[in-house]
Design an enzyme around this catalytic site. Structure first.
Site, PDB file in Angstrom:
ATOM      1  N   MET A   1     -10.109  13.975  -5.103  1.00  0.00           N
ATOM      2  CA  MET A   1      -8.831  13.401  -4.634  1.00  0.00           C
ATOM      3  C   MET A   1      -9.110  12.365  -3.558  1.00  0.00           C
ATOM      4  O   MET A   1      -9.935  12.601  -2.663  1.00  0.00           O
ATOM      5  CB  MET A   1      -7.955  14.514  -4.059  1.00  0.00           C
ATOM      6  CG  MET A   1      -7.670  15.616  -5.052  1.00  0.00           C
ATOM      7  SD  MET A   1      -6.769  16.946  -4.256  1.00  0.00           S
ATOM      8  CE  MET A   1      -6.531  18.058  -5.629  1.00  0.00           C
ATOM      9  N   ASP A  28      -4.641  22.397 -16.773  1.00  0.00           N
ATOM     10  CA  ASP A  28      -5.019  22.498 -15.357  1.00  0.00           C
ATOM     11  C   ASP A  28      -3.786  22.669 -14.470  1.00  0.00           C
ATOM     12  O   ASP A  28      -2.943  21.765 -14.393  1.00  0.00           O
ATOM     13  CB  ASP A  28      -5.770  21.207 -14.980  1.00  0.00           C
ATOM     14  CG  ASP A  28      -6.294  21.192 -13.558  1.00  0.00           C
ATOM     15  OD1 ASP A  28      -6.099  22.176 -12.828  1.00  0.00           O
ATOM     16  OD2 ASP A  28      -6.903  20.170 -13.176  1.00  0.00           O
ATOM     17  N   SER A  81     -11.830  26.034 -10.688  1.00  0.00           N
ATOM     18  CA  SER A  81     -11.760  24.833  -9.842  1.00  0.00           C
ATOM     19  C   SER A  81     -12.225  25.185  -8.439  1.00  0.00           C
ATOM     20  O   SER A  81     -11.603  26.008  -7.751  1.00  0.00           O
ATOM     21  CB  SER A  81     -10.325  24.319  -9.781  1.00  0.00           C
ATOM     22  OG  SER A  81     -10.220  23.404  -8.700  1.00  0.00           O
ATOM     23  N   HIS A 114     -12.906  15.942 -12.477  1.00  0.00           N
ATOM     24  CA  HIS A 114     -11.527  15.484 -12.677  1.00  0.00           C
ATOM     25  C   HIS A 114     -11.215  14.477 -11.574  1.00  0.00           C
ATOM     26  O   HIS A 114     -11.017  14.843 -10.419  1.00  0.00           O
ATOM     27  CB  HIS A 114     -10.596  16.716 -12.622  1.00  0.00           C
ATOM     28  CG  HIS A 114      -9.139  16.387 -12.616  1.00  0.00           C
ATOM     29  ND1 HIS A 114      -8.168  17.323 -12.292  1.00  0.00           N
ATOM     30  CD2 HIS A 114      -8.459  15.234 -12.889  1.00  0.00           C
ATOM     31  CE1 HIS A 114      -6.974  16.763 -12.370  1.00  0.00           C
ATOM     32  NE2 HIS A 114      -7.126  15.489 -12.718  1.00  0.00           N
ATOM     33  N   HIS A 124     -15.092  23.241 -12.524  1.00  0.00           N
ATOM     34  CA  HIS A 124     -14.109  22.156 -12.459  1.00  0.00           C
ATOM     35  C   HIS A 124     -14.152  21.569 -11.046  1.00  0.00           C
ATOM     36  O   HIS A 124     -14.025  22.290 -10.050  1.00  0.00           O
ATOM     37  CB  HIS A 124     -12.720  22.691 -12.802  1.00  0.00           C
ATOM     38  CG  HIS A 124     -11.679  21.630 -12.924  1.00  0.00           C
ATOM     39  ND1 HIS A 124     -11.555  20.818 -14.029  1.00  0.00           N
ATOM     40  CD2 HIS A 124     -10.701  21.239 -12.066  1.00  0.00           C
ATOM     41  CE1 HIS A 124     -10.549  19.980 -13.860  1.00  0.00           C
ATOM     42  NE2 HIS A 124     -10.016  20.204 -12.663  1.00  0.00           N
ATOM     43  N   ASP A 170     -12.572  18.838  -8.561  1.00  0.00           N
ATOM     44  CA  ASP A 170     -11.385  18.012  -8.324  1.00  0.00           C
ATOM     45  C   ASP A 170     -11.635  16.954  -7.249  1.00  0.00           C
ATOM     46  O   ASP A 170     -11.854  17.283  -6.084  1.00  0.00           O
ATOM     47  CB  ASP A 170     -10.223  18.906  -7.879  1.00  0.00           C
ATOM     48  CG  ASP A 170      -9.618  19.668  -9.049  1.00  0.00           C
ATOM     49  OD1 ASP A 170      -9.325  19.048 -10.082  1.00  0.00           O
ATOM     50  OD2 ASP A 170      -9.440  20.896  -8.916  1.00  0.00           O
ATOM     51  N   MET A 220      -2.139  18.232 -17.381  1.00  0.00           N
ATOM     52  CA  MET A 220      -1.756  18.839 -16.100  1.00  0.00           C
ATOM     53  C   MET A 220      -0.517  19.701 -16.287  1.00  0.00           C
ATOM     54  O   MET A 220       0.485  19.253 -16.854  1.00  0.00           O
ATOM     55  CB  MET A 220      -1.448  17.754 -15.057  1.00  0.00           C
ATOM     56  CG  MET A 220      -2.616  16.897 -14.624  1.00  0.00           C
ATOM     57  SD  MET A 220      -4.062  17.796 -14.059  1.00  0.00           S
ATOM     58  CE  MET A 220      -3.403  18.677 -12.628  1.00  0.00           C
ATOM     59  N   MET A 238      -8.976  12.305  -9.559  1.00  0.00           N
ATOM     60  CA  MET A 238      -7.607  11.965  -9.149  1.00  0.00           C
ATOM     61  C   MET A 238      -7.782  10.868  -8.107  1.00  0.00           C
ATOM     62  O   MET A 238      -7.596  11.068  -6.897  1.00  0.00           O
ATOM     63  CB  MET A 238      -6.909  13.195  -8.561  1.00  0.00           C
ATOM     64  CG  MET A 238      -6.507  14.206  -9.609  1.00  0.00           C
ATOM     65  SD  MET A 238      -6.145  15.838  -8.930  1.00  0.00           S
ATOM     66  CE  MET A 238      -7.794  16.515  -8.854  1.00  0.00           C
TER      67      MET A 238
END
Ligand code: DX5
Ligand code: ZN
Length: 232
Positions: free
Chosen positions: A41, A183, A12, A70, A37, A39, A141, A72
């Site tokens: 957010m 993750d 990540s 991913h 990966h 992330d 998660m 979020m």
């Protein structure tokens, strides 16, 4: 069933040095990473703000391996075409962040990416029951989303075993393959337990990027992670 030769490692980049992200993703590809990966957010779905499609597009030419986005963030539908255009290969989202989970999954697949749902530690495993046919990947998660460097939640292992069993039953009745990714908080000392409980894909943030890259530090950590599950 034998999964003994399947272990995908997905570092990540949340824990990478953002001032030299191109170098960082090239280094993790050289170290044997199977995917990046990524992330996302939004300071709304989670209380943190990270990176978006512009950064995805910027790193895309630096690696050949897939980019595993991913989300979020909520809502997700407007973000999907942006990340497809930015070079994502896999896009996962949290079911509670989409009003129409089935439609969001279809949108990702119709645009040529692998699609998946992300289950928080408190999300029921039953949320996948009616969309199994639309899933290429399930992301479980093992921390509450929002931050890198958190402690692995051990009760994830039981949930992971349940999900592995659901996938195997589904496969035996003619369903398509579904990857099972975990993750959060994965390190050299617990990756064996995670893989043993059913994961075929592991996200690792701080454990990889916390190692100095000089003298092949990332390679050493990646090798140590693979060695830790050897013989499984
Ligand atoms: C948490 C993120 C994870 C995290 C993993 O919200 O989805 O990908 O960055 O980092 P570590 O391995 O440090 O827990
Ligand atoms: Zn993640």
């Amino acid at each position: 069933m034998s999964r003994s030769n399947i272990l995908r490692l997905a570092p990540s980049i949340l824990s990478a040095d953002f001032s030299r992200l191109g170098d960082e993703v090239r280094a993790i590809e050289r170290s044997g990473a199977d995917m990046v990966h990524f992330d996302v957010m939004d300071n709304h779905y989670v209380p943190n703000l990270s990176i978006g499609p512009l950064v995805c597009e910027a790193i895309r030419p630096h690696v050949h391996i897939p980019i595993d986005v991913h989300l979020m963030a909520e809502p997700v539908d407007a973000l999907i075409p942006m990340f497809v255009k930015a070079g994502a290969d896999i896009i996962t989202f949290h079911p509670e962040a989409s009003k129409h989970v089935d439609r969001s999954l279809s949108m990702i697949q119709d645009m040529g990416c692998k699609a998946g749902l992300v289950l928080n530690p408190a999300t029921s495993v039953h949320c996948i029951d009616h969309v199994m046919n639309k899933l290429d990947i399930i992301l479980l998660m093992s921390v509450n989303p929002g931050f890198g460097g958190q402690q692995f939640i051990v009760s994830t292992l039981a949930k992971l075993r349940t999900l592995r069993q659901k996938i195997e039953v589904y496969r035996q009745t003619g369903g398509q393959p579904i990857w099972l990714e975990v993750d959060g908080g994965i390190k050299i000392n617990n990756i064996h337990d995670v893989v043993h409980a059913g994961a075929d894909t592991c996200v690792i943030g701080s454990a990889v990027f916390g190692a100095p890259d000089e003298d092949g530090g990332y390679c050493n950590v990646m090798q140590a992670l693979r060695s830790a599950v050897e013989g499984f």
